[in-house]
Each structure stands twice: as C-alpha cells, then as structure tokens.
Motif scaffolding. Sequence first.
Motif, PDB file in Angstrom:
ATOM      1  N   ARG A   7      -6.915   7.332   4.912  1.00 57.76           N
ATOM      2  CA  ARG A   7      -6.121   8.536   5.120  1.00 57.76           C
ATOM      3  C   ARG A   7      -6.206   8.937   6.583  1.00 57.76           C
ATOM      4  O   ARG A   7      -7.232   8.811   7.224  1.00 57.76           O
ATOM      5  CB  ARG A   7      -6.673   9.677   4.259  1.00 57.76           C
ATOM      6  CG  ARG A   7      -6.110  11.050   4.611  1.00 57.76           C
ATOM      7  CD  ARG A   7      -6.583  12.117   3.655  1.00 57.76           C
ATOM      8  NE  ARG A   7      -8.021  12.296   3.680  1.00 57.76           N
ATOM      9  CZ  ARG A   7      -8.671  13.031   2.794  1.00 57.76           C
ATOM     10  NH1 ARG A   7      -8.036  13.604   1.801  1.00 57.76           N
ATOM     11  NH2 ARG A   7      -9.976  13.163   2.858  1.00 57.76           N
ATOM     12  N   TRP A  25       6.564   2.710   3.540  1.00 55.22           N
ATOM     13  CA  TRP A  25       6.323   3.838   2.653  1.00 55.22           C
ATOM     14  C   TRP A  25       5.290   4.760   3.285  1.00 55.22           C
ATOM     15  O   TRP A  25       4.274   4.305   3.789  1.00 55.22           O
ATOM     16  CB  TRP A  25       5.828   3.365   1.282  1.00 55.22           C
ATOM     17  CG  TRP A  25       6.810   2.485   0.566  1.00 55.22           C
ATOM     18  CD1 TRP A  25       7.034   1.155   0.779  1.00 55.22           C
ATOM     19  CD2 TRP A  25       7.705   2.871  -0.474  1.00 55.22           C
ATOM     20  NE1 TRP A  25       8.019   0.683  -0.058  1.00 55.22           N
ATOM     21  CE2 TRP A  25       8.445   1.717  -0.846  1.00 55.22           C
ATOM     22  CE3 TRP A  25       7.952   4.075  -1.131  1.00 55.22           C
ATOM     23  CZ2 TRP A  25       9.413   1.745  -1.847  1.00 55.22           C
ATOM     24  CZ3 TRP A  25       8.918   4.101  -2.135  1.00 55.22           C
ATOM     25  CH2 TRP A  25       9.633   2.944  -2.480  1.00 55.22           C
ATOM     26  N   THR A  74       3.015   8.304   2.666  1.00 57.89           N
ATOM     27  CA  THR A  74       2.560   9.375   1.776  1.00 57.89           C
ATOM     28  C   THR A  74       2.483  10.682   2.560  1.00 57.89           C
ATOM     29  O   THR A  74       2.055  10.708   3.713  1.00 57.89           O
ATOM     30  CB  THR A  74       1.175   9.056   1.178  1.00 57.89           C
ATOM     31  OG1 THR A  74       0.242   8.806   2.241  1.00 57.89           O
ATOM     32  CG2 THR A  74       1.241   7.849   0.273  1.00 57.89           C
ATOM     33  N   ASN A  75       2.904  11.761   1.919  1.00 57.71           N
ATOM     34  CA  ASN A  75       2.897  13.089   2.534  1.00 57.71           C
ATOM     35  C   ASN A  75       1.928  13.975   1.755  1.00 57.71           C
ATOM     36  O   ASN A  75       2.248  14.457   0.666  1.00 57.71           O
ATOM     37  CB  ASN A  75       4.303  13.694   2.505  1.00 57.71           C
ATOM     38  CG  ASN A  75       5.318  12.799   3.184  1.00 57.71           C
ATOM     39  OD1 ASN A  75       5.277  12.617   4.389  1.00 57.71           O
ATOM     40  ND2 ASN A  75       6.229  12.220   2.412  1.00 57.71           N
ATOM     41  N   GLU A  76       0.749  14.191   2.333  1.00 60.11           N
ATOM     42  CA  GLU A  76      -0.305  14.884   1.589  1.00 60.11           C
ATOM     43  C   GLU A  76       0.080  16.319   1.266  1.00 60.11           C
ATOM     44  O   GLU A  76      -0.067  16.773   0.120  1.00 60.11           O
ATOM     45  CB  GLU A  76      -1.611  14.853   2.383  1.00 60.11           C
ATOM     46  CG  GLU A  76      -2.778  15.479   1.637  1.00 60.11           C
ATOM     47  CD  GLU A  76      -4.102  15.303   2.344  1.00 60.11           C
ATOM     48  OE1 GLU A  76      -5.121  15.798   1.817  1.00 60.11           O
ATOM     49  OE2 GLU A  76      -4.126  14.679   3.423  1.00 60.11           O
ATOM     50  N   VAL A  88       6.300  10.961  -1.445  1.00 56.84           N
ATOM     51  CA  VAL A  88       6.254   9.657  -0.791  1.00 56.84           C
ATOM     52  C   VAL A  88       7.636   9.366  -0.235  1.00 56.84           C
ATOM     53  O   VAL A  88       8.636   9.480  -0.945  1.00 56.84           O
ATOM     54  CB  VAL A  88       5.823   8.546  -1.779  1.00 56.84           C
ATOM     55  CG1 VAL A  88       5.895   7.184  -1.108  1.00 56.84           C
ATOM     56  CG2 VAL A  88       4.419   8.805  -2.297  1.00 56.84           C
ATOM     57  N   PHE A 130       2.119  13.084  -8.153  1.00 58.53           N
ATOM     58  CA  PHE A 130       1.400  13.086  -6.882  1.00 58.53           C
ATOM     59  C   PHE A 130       0.581  14.367  -6.760  1.00 58.53           C
ATOM     60  O   PHE A 130       1.049  15.449  -7.105  1.00 58.53           O
ATOM     61  CB  PHE A 130       2.377  12.989  -5.706  1.00 58.53           C
ATOM     62  CG  PHE A 130       3.261  11.766  -5.742  1.00 58.53           C
ATOM     63  CD1 PHE A 130       2.748  10.515  -6.075  1.00 58.53           C
ATOM     64  CD2 PHE A 130       4.616  11.853  -5.436  1.00 58.53           C
ATOM     65  CE1 PHE A 130       3.562   9.390  -6.105  1.00 58.53           C
ATOM     66  CE2 PHE A 130       5.436  10.740  -5.451  1.00 58.53           C
ATOM     67  CZ  PHE A 130       4.906   9.501  -5.792  1.00 58.53           C
ATOM     68  N   PRO A 139      -1.238  13.160  -2.025  1.00 59.91           N
ATOM     69  CA  PRO A 139      -1.359  11.723  -1.767  1.00 59.91           C
ATOM     70  C   PRO A 139      -1.875  11.458  -0.349  1.00 59.91           C
ATOM     71  O   PRO A 139      -1.307  11.957   0.625  1.00 59.91           O
ATOM     72  CB  PRO A 139       0.066  11.208  -1.954  1.00 59.91           C
ATOM     73  CG  PRO A 139       0.945  12.398  -1.739  1.00 59.91           C
ATOM     74  CD  PRO A 139       0.166  13.568  -2.238  1.00 59.91           C
ATOM     75  N   ILE A 143      -2.127   4.669   0.711  1.00 59.87           N
ATOM     76  CA  ILE A 143      -1.248   3.831  -0.101  1.00 59.87           C
ATOM     77  C   ILE A 143      -1.469   2.370   0.249  1.00 59.87           C
ATOM     78  O   ILE A 143      -1.758   2.032   1.399  1.00 59.87           O
ATOM     79  CB  ILE A 143       0.230   4.254   0.132  1.00 59.87           C
ATOM     80  CG1 ILE A 143       1.193   3.473  -0.760  1.00 59.87           C
ATOM     81  CG2 ILE A 143       0.613   4.139   1.593  1.00 59.87           C
ATOM     82  CD1 ILE A 143       2.615   4.043  -0.737  1.00 59.87           C
ATOM     83  N   ILE A 184      -1.102   4.592  -4.928  1.00 58.61           N
ATOM     84  CA  ILE A 184      -1.242   5.761  -4.063  1.00 58.61           C
ATOM     85  C   ILE A 184      -2.467   6.554  -4.498  1.00 58.61           C
ATOM     86  O   ILE A 184      -2.560   7.019  -5.639  1.00 58.61           O
ATOM     87  CB  ILE A 184       0.015   6.640  -4.153  1.00 58.61           C
ATOM     88  CG1 ILE A 184       1.240   5.837  -3.693  1.00 58.61           C
ATOM     89  CG2 ILE A 184      -0.149   7.917  -3.348  1.00 58.61           C
ATOM     90  CD1 ILE A 184       2.524   6.259  -4.339  1.00 58.61           C
ATOM     91  N   ASN A 215      -4.626   9.799  -4.537  1.00 54.55           N
ATOM     92  CA  ASN A 215      -4.399  11.233  -4.412  1.00 54.55           C
ATOM     93  C   ASN A 215      -5.725  11.958  -4.232  1.00 54.55           C
ATOM     94  O   ASN A 215      -6.669  11.751  -5.018  1.00 54.55           O
ATOM     95  CB  ASN A 215      -3.713  11.779  -5.671  1.00 54.55           C
ATOM     96  CG  ASN A 215      -2.324  11.191  -5.878  1.00 54.55           C
ATOM     97  OD1 ASN A 215      -1.396  11.506  -5.151  1.00 54.55           O
ATOM     98  ND2 ASN A 215      -2.188  10.324  -6.869  1.00 54.55           N
TER      99      ASN A 215
END
Length: 311
Positions: A3, A56, A58-60, A65, A87, A90, A93, A102, A104
């Motif tokens: 991350r 791709w 991931t948008n925490e 995504v 999600f 996330p 990935i 993914i 989380n």
Amino acid sequence: MRRFSLKRSSFCAVALAVMAASGVGVATAQASSPRVSSASEFDAPSGLAFGGGHLWVTNEAGNSVTEIDPLSGDWLHTFTRSSSYQFNRPTAITLSGANLFIANAGNSLSEIRASNGAAVRSISGARFHFADPIAVDAAGNTILVLNAGGANASGSITEINSNTGALRRVVSGASFSLRRPKALTVSGPDVFVADEANNSVTEVDIATGRLVRVISQQGLDAPDGIGAQDGQVWVADSASNAATDINAATGAVVMTKSDSDGPYGFGDPATVIGANGSVYIATPFSTSPMVTNVTATTGAPNWFMCNTNGP
C-alpha cells in the motif's frame, strides 16, 4: 504489492514505475498529455496492478477500483463499493491467473475478473485473521496478504487458495520478526517481507509457512518497499535514502546503494518493482519525486526521472 498513499504531485512517479516495469515505454508515458482525474475516479490511490491488458488502481478513501488504458491514459471504468463490490478501504492489488485480488484495510479480500472487472467473491471472517491488510502478492495459486497488525499487534501473513478462496494458513509469531511490516514480494519459493520497525527482511517458505531466515541490519534502515528480479531482492531503505540488494537464494546482503555511490536520485525511497532485468525504485514523498531504474544484478543506476528531468 504494498500500500502507498500518494499526493497528486507524486502520482506520476509510481505510475511511471509500473508502466516501465510492465513494458510500456517511458517515452510514451512522458509524451502522453497528463489527465487529472475527478474525485469519483481517484480518491487516495493506494495500489497498482496490471491485468487484462489494463492498469488497475485501488482508491482507499473512495472504496473503489479504477481501470485505465495504460497506453492512452484513458479512464475506462471505476468500480465502486456495493453489495457486489464489498470494497472496504482497498489498499493493495495483485494479479493471479485471470483474476485480481484486492486487499482491504477493513479486513477483507476482494476478487474481481481482470477481463471485465466483474465481482467474483469477497473473503472475510475471523478465521482469516486479517488485521489491517497493507500489501498483497501472488505465488502460483496462493494469495499472500500482509497484515500490518494495527497499533497493538504484530504483523502476519494470511495465505489463501486463489482457486477456492479457502484459508491455507496464517503465518505469525515472534520468530518471524514482523513488528511493523510494510511490503512483501515473492522470489522463487519464498516470500520476503520488509519490516520497518525491526530494520529487517523476513523470508518465509510459501509451501510450508516456515521461517527461512530474518535478515537484519547490514545496511537495512527502516525498510519501506521491496521487490524482486533475477534472483535479487531489492529493499528501499527510507531512513537512509538508500536501497539494499539481497541474494534471494542465500539471504546474503550483496550491496547497499545511495546517492554517494552514483546518480540514484533517492529521497525517501518507498516503492520497488522488478521487471525485465531492472528494479524501479520510486521516491514519491520527497520534494522532487523520482523513479530510478537500477540493473537488478549489478546495482548500476541507469536513469532517474520525473517532472523536470528525463533519463
């Protein structure tokens, strides 16, 4: 894959690293006109992977995504949290076979199709011992989820069968020296974990879950990112603005490189990706975000770049 939290000004560094590692020319990436996404597309981007020919993200913060065409930079689709896409912050990935997995931070693992983004399953529950998942990687049909452990717990690795979603094992315990793990990478039969608090790298046999060794000190200084290529494991040492090379077969530290050894452009290095004989080391948090290309086997710096300079 680990991350990472990105400021808008530093996104180019990590995106360029992933595109270069995946065979997309850096010159192409430089020539493309940058596009700033809307809030519905990028919202605290946290992880990157390639699958189905697309990038791709991931948008925490956005619980979503985003799917991007890596050649044109076009935004293709953003998949948001729903009953199908469960999600929950996330963070990371990875690709395994035809599907993307993914991790989380809300203690679950999501699986989607790389070809079209269709939801496959959501994996959660006490038996998986998820505890603030921070990174994820794949080895054959095993998914490895790195758990940061939270403020009052040690880190761990959850191993899951990618075909069935079943738990294989949880790797934990004091001997593994996972106090503040930040990132993991797979090389051959083993997984290597960078632990920031212990200034160490933990090597675990994936098939058995047994500890191979803990590699400490020897140039390691607050390890923050890790990647493997050509039998070498490279570690980003954020505290000393350096990178350390470890022989994956023996666990021996081969070298530690910093700007005093050549034109590396390191400044709080945080992310490492290996591909095509090189490792790409991103320093997105410095005043001048950079991506550095290093030959994996020799440690030779090939170029560093971003924003105001080219390779």
